[in-house]
Design a protein around this motif. Structure first.
Motif, PDB file in Angstrom:
ATOM      1  N   GLN A 197      15.199  32.945  12.618  1.00  0.00           N
ATOM      2  CA  GLN A 197      14.391  33.937  11.926  1.00  0.00           C
ATOM      3  C   GLN A 197      12.972  33.895  12.459  1.00  0.00           C
ATOM      4  O   GLN A 197      12.493  32.865  12.945  1.00  0.00           O
ATOM      5  N   ALA A 198      12.302  35.033  12.389  1.00  0.00           N
ATOM      6  CA  ALA A 198      10.966  35.145  12.961  1.00  0.00           C
ATOM      7  C   ALA A 198       9.869  34.814  11.967  1.00  0.00           C
ATOM      8  O   ALA A 198       8.798  34.348  12.346  1.00  0.00           O
ATOM      9  N   ARG A 199      10.122  35.063  10.700  1.00  0.00           N
ATOM     10  CA  ARG A 199       9.090  34.860   9.677  1.00  0.00           C
ATOM     11  C   ARG A 199       9.793  34.587   8.341  1.00  0.00           C
ATOM     12  O   ARG A 199      10.945  34.981   8.151  1.00  0.00           O
ATOM     13  N   PRO A 200       9.109  33.941   7.407  1.00  0.00           N
ATOM     14  CA  PRO A 200       9.683  33.802   6.065  1.00  0.00           C
ATOM     15  C   PRO A 200       9.809  35.169   5.405  1.00  0.00           C
ATOM     16  O   PRO A 200       9.050  36.091   5.700  1.00  0.00           O
ATOM     17  N   GLY A 201      10.776  35.273   4.520  1.00  0.00           N
ATOM     18  CA  GLY A 201      10.870  36.485   3.712  1.00  0.00           C
ATOM     19  C   GLY A 201      11.360  37.710   4.437  1.00  0.00           C
ATOM     20  O   GLY A 201      11.002  38.842   4.068  1.00  0.00           O
ATOM     21  N   GLU A 202      12.169  37.540   5.489  1.00  0.00           N
ATOM     22  CA  GLU A 202      12.788  38.709   6.113  1.00  0.00           C
ATOM     23  C   GLU A 202      13.668  39.423   5.084  1.00  0.00           C
ATOM     24  O   GLU A 202      14.104  38.831   4.091  1.00  0.00           O
ATOM     25  N   ASP A 203      13.972  40.681   5.347  1.00  0.00           N
ATOM     26  CA  ASP A 203      14.816  41.408   4.404  1.00  0.00           C
ATOM     27  C   ASP A 203      16.264  40.931   4.500  1.00  0.00           C
ATOM     28  O   ASP A 203      16.688  40.328   5.488  1.00  0.00           O
ATOM     29  N   GLU A 204      17.021  41.197   3.454  1.00  0.00           N
ATOM     30  CA  GLU A 204      18.388  40.697   3.367  1.00  0.00           C
ATOM     31  C   GLU A 204      19.264  41.200   4.505  1.00  0.00           C
ATOM     32  O   GLU A 204      20.120  40.470   5.022  1.00  0.00           O
ATOM     33  N   GLU A 205      19.055  42.443   4.932  1.00  0.00           N
ATOM     34  CA  GLU A 205      19.863  42.990   6.022  1.00  0.00           C
ATOM     35  C   GLU A 205      19.627  42.215   7.322  1.00  0.00           C
ATOM     36  O   GLU A 205      20.559  41.983   8.091  1.00  0.00           O
ATOM     37  N   THR A 206      18.382  41.820   7.564  1.00  0.00           N
ATOM     38  CA  THR A 206      18.098  41.018   8.759  1.00  0.00           C
ATOM     39  C   THR A 206      18.823  39.685   8.693  1.00  0.00           C
ATOM     40  O   THR A 206      19.400  39.222   9.691  1.00  0.00           O
ATOM     41  N   PHE A 207      18.811  39.049   7.522  1.00  0.00           N
ATOM     42  CA  PHE A 207      19.527  37.783   7.382  1.00  0.00           C
ATOM     43  C   PHE A 207      21.022  37.976   7.620  1.00  0.00           C
ATOM     44  O   PHE A 207      21.684  37.119   8.225  1.00  0.00           O
ATOM     45  N   ARG A 208      21.577  39.093   7.157  1.00  0.00           N
ATOM     46  CA  ARG A 208      22.997  39.354   7.390  1.00  0.00           C
ATOM     47  C   ARG A 208      23.276  39.536   8.881  1.00  0.00           C
ATOM     48  O   ARG A 208      24.296  39.063   9.405  1.00  0.00           O
ATOM     49  N   ARG A 209      22.382  40.238   9.575  1.00  0.00           N
ATOM     50  CA  ARG A 209      22.559  40.411  11.020  1.00  0.00           C
ATOM     51  C   ARG A 209      22.487  39.070  11.741  1.00  0.00           C
ATOM     52  O   ARG A 209      23.265  38.818  12.678  1.00  0.00           O
ATOM     53  N   ILE A 210      21.549  38.234  11.342  1.00  0.00           N
ATOM     54  CA  ILE A 210      21.458  36.917  11.965  1.00  0.00           C
ATOM     55  C   ILE A 210      22.774  36.162  11.793  1.00  0.00           C
ATOM     56  O   ILE A 210      23.332  35.613  12.749  1.00  0.00           O
ATOM     57  N   GLY A 211      23.273  36.143  10.560  1.00  0.00           N
ATOM     58  CA  GLY A 211      24.520  35.433  10.301  1.00  0.00           C
ATOM     59  C   GLY A 211      25.687  35.997  11.089  1.00  0.00           C
ATOM     60  O   GLY A 211      26.485  35.249  11.679  1.00  0.00           O
ATOM     61  N   SER A 212      25.797  37.324  11.135  1.00  0.00           N
ATOM     62  CA  SER A 212      26.895  37.953  11.877  1.00  0.00           C
ATOM     63  C   SER A 212      26.784  37.680  13.372  1.00  0.00           C
ATOM     64  O   SER A 212      27.795  37.450  14.053  1.00  0.00           O
ATOM     65  N   SER A 213      25.544  37.703  13.885  1.00  0.00           N
ATOM     66  CA  SER A 213      25.362  37.470  15.318  1.00  0.00           C
ATOM     67  C   SER A 213      25.699  36.032  15.694  1.00  0.00           C
ATOM     68  O   SER A 213      26.283  35.778  16.759  1.00  0.00           O
ATOM     69  N   VAL A 214      25.349  35.087  14.837  1.00  0.00           N
ATOM     70  CA  VAL A 214      25.706  33.694  15.097  1.00  0.00           C
ATOM     71  C   VAL A 214      27.223  33.543  15.122  1.00  0.00           C
ATOM     72  O   VAL A 214      27.784  32.883  16.013  1.00  0.00           O
ATOM     73  N   THR A 215      27.902  34.167  14.163  1.00  0.00           N
ATOM     74  CA  THR A 215      29.362  34.095  14.138  1.00  0.00           C
ATOM     75  C   THR A 215      29.970  34.648  15.426  1.00  0.00           C
ATOM     76  O   THR A 215      30.847  34.021  16.047  1.00  0.00           O
ATOM     77  N   GLN A 216      29.507  35.811  15.842  1.00  0.00           N
ATOM     78  CA  GLN A 216      30.053  36.420  17.051  1.00  0.00           C
ATOM     79  C   GLN A 216      29.762  35.589  18.297  1.00  0.00           C
ATOM     80  O   GLN A 216      30.623  35.453  19.177  1.00  0.00           O
ATOM     81  N   MET A 217      28.565  35.020  18.364  1.00  0.00           N
ATOM     82  CA  MET A 217      28.244  34.226  19.545  1.00  0.00           C
ATOM     83  C   MET A 217      28.965  32.880  19.527  1.00  0.00           C
ATOM     84  O   MET A 217      29.306  32.329  20.577  1.00  0.00           O
ATOM     85  N   LEU A 218      29.250  32.361  18.334  1.00  0.00           N
ATOM     86  CA  LEU A 218      30.077  31.153  18.257  1.00  0.00           C
ATOM     87  C   LEU A 218      31.490  31.436  18.756  1.00  0.00           C
ATOM     88  O   LEU A 218      32.127  30.579  19.380  1.00  0.00           O
ATOM     89  N   ILE A 219      31.978  32.634  18.491  1.00  0.00           N
ATOM     90  CA  ILE A 219      33.319  33.017  18.952  1.00  0.00           C
ATOM     91  C   ILE A 219      33.351  33.177  20.472  1.00  0.00           C
ATOM     92  O   ILE A 219      34.288  32.712  21.140  1.00  0.00           O
ATOM     93  N   HIS A 220      32.321  33.802  21.030  1.00  0.00           N
ATOM     94  CA  HIS A 220      32.342  34.169  22.448  1.00  0.00           C
ATOM     95  C   HIS A 220      31.616  33.184  23.360  1.00  0.00           C
ATOM     96  O   HIS A 220      31.868  33.185  24.573  1.00  0.00           O
ATOM     97  N   GLY A 221      30.708  32.386  22.800  1.00  0.00           N
ATOM     98  CA  GLY A 221      29.970  31.440  23.607  1.00  0.00           C
ATOM     99  C   GLY A 221      30.475  30.030  23.419  1.00  0.00           C
ATOM    100  O   GLY A 221      31.570  29.794  22.905  1.00  0.00           O
ATOM    101  N   LEU A 222      29.654  29.066  23.846  1.00  0.00           N
ATOM    102  CA  LEU A 222      30.043  27.661  23.748  1.00  0.00           C
ATOM    103  C   LEU A 222      29.393  26.986  22.546  1.00  0.00           C
ATOM    104  O   LEU A 222      30.072  26.438  21.683  1.00  0.00           O
ATOM    105  N   VAL A 223      28.053  27.045  22.481  1.00  0.00           N
ATOM    106  CA  VAL A 223      27.286  26.418  21.408  1.00  0.00           C
ATOM    107  C   VAL A 223      26.131  27.338  21.047  1.00  0.00           C
ATOM    108  O   VAL A 223      25.528  27.962  21.928  1.00  0.00           O
TER     109      VAL A 223
END
Length: 284
Positions: free
Chosen positions: A178-204
């Motif tokens: 995250q870039a700053r405290p207090g990001e909006d909920e949609e940004t947090f959801r995107r972060i979580g989804s992107s981590v999941t996808q990169m865990l699936i397709h990447g190594l670490v």
């Protein structure tokens, strides 16, 4: 944003080698001296134990770090580049008016400093017409100094930096945060989804702050990509220039060349950039 993930565009940052930053590195030397002096002060303020237990106490410590460093950093930088402007809000994003601007983070990773962790730095980046053209990132605890000038490469302690030569996303070490405290909920959801996808397709995948310290790893070839759903200037400009000058691709998540008007960010080794865009662009 466009859904076109074609990478036929130039994925490096635009470079203006006619920029009047002398190739004798006088300006770079001046900025380096100023940033290192600021880093010395920040190191003196550092303790290996967390300072503050309440949110109010932590915020007070963070502001105290910023104020102390700016007291010794701002004047030398403005003196080194007469006529350059100063971007006051380190958490601000978006385009700046035309001309030259100093974008500074007096304690990049300030929360880490306050918590007694070692991952923090002092950064100063000169931006011209919304493109970074010179940067210095100093890590006071290790003594390492990362520098880049547009068109003249990226270096650590004077040695050239080169991004990873990997061509397989499945072998890649990537990161976000995250870039700053207090990001909006949609940004947090995107972060979580992107981590999941990169865990699936990447190594670490590393999820940490600050962005600049992950980006210097990308520039040095120790990490292979970093992305962020953010336009916070101070966390991106230094690393963007370092990665670009080390041979990396710096774009938005659709693969278009990045600048300060971008709402998201990707820096990657060229060999895995297209694959990273394919994974992340549906989430942009």
């Amino acid at each position: 944003m466009s859904s076109d993930t074609s990478l036929t565009t130039d994925t490096s940052l635009p470079t203006d080698t006619s920029l009047p930053i002398d190739t004798g590195n006088t300006l770079l030397d001046q900025v380096t001296v100023a940033v290192r002096a600021a880093g010395d002060l920040l190191r003196e303020r550092y303790t290996a134990q967390a300072r503050g237990t309440s949110t109010e106490e932590i915020v007070t410590e963070i502001h105290a770090n910023d104020d102390a460093v700016l007291d010794v950093l701002k004047a030398p930088l403005l003196s080194a580049r007469p006529g350059a402007n100063w971007a006051e809000d380190e958490l601000a994003g978006g385009a700046l008016p035309s001309g030259e601007w100093w974008i500074v983070d007096p304690a990049e990773g300030n929360i880490n400093h306050v918590q007694g962790m070692p991952d923090w730095a002092v950064t100063a980046t000169l931006v011209r017409d919304n493109e970074p053209v010179l940067t210095v990132v100093h890590l006071p605890l290790t003594g390492d100094t990362y520098t880049a000038v547009a068109g003249h490469g990226a270096h650590v302690n004077g040695a050239p930096l080169h991004v990873s030569a990997k061509t397989e996303l499945g072998a890649a070490l990537t990161g976000t945060g995250q870039a700053r405290p207090g990001e909006d909920e949609e940004t947090f959801r995107r972060i979580g989804s992107s981590v999941t996808q990169m865990l699936i397709h990447g190594l670490v995948v590393r999820v940490s702050v600050p962005a600049t310290l992950q980006l210097i790893h990308v520039a040095a070839g120790r990490m292979d990509a970093f992305w962020q759903f953010s336009d916070v200037r101070s966390g991106l400009v230094a690393g963007a220039l370092l990665v670009a000058e080390a041979g990396g691709a710096v774009t938005d998540l659709d693969g278009n060349p990045w600048n300060l008007t971008g709402r998201d960010f990707l820096a990657a080794a060229p060999g895995i950039h297209a694959a990273a865009v394919a994974v992340l662009s549906p989430l942009a």
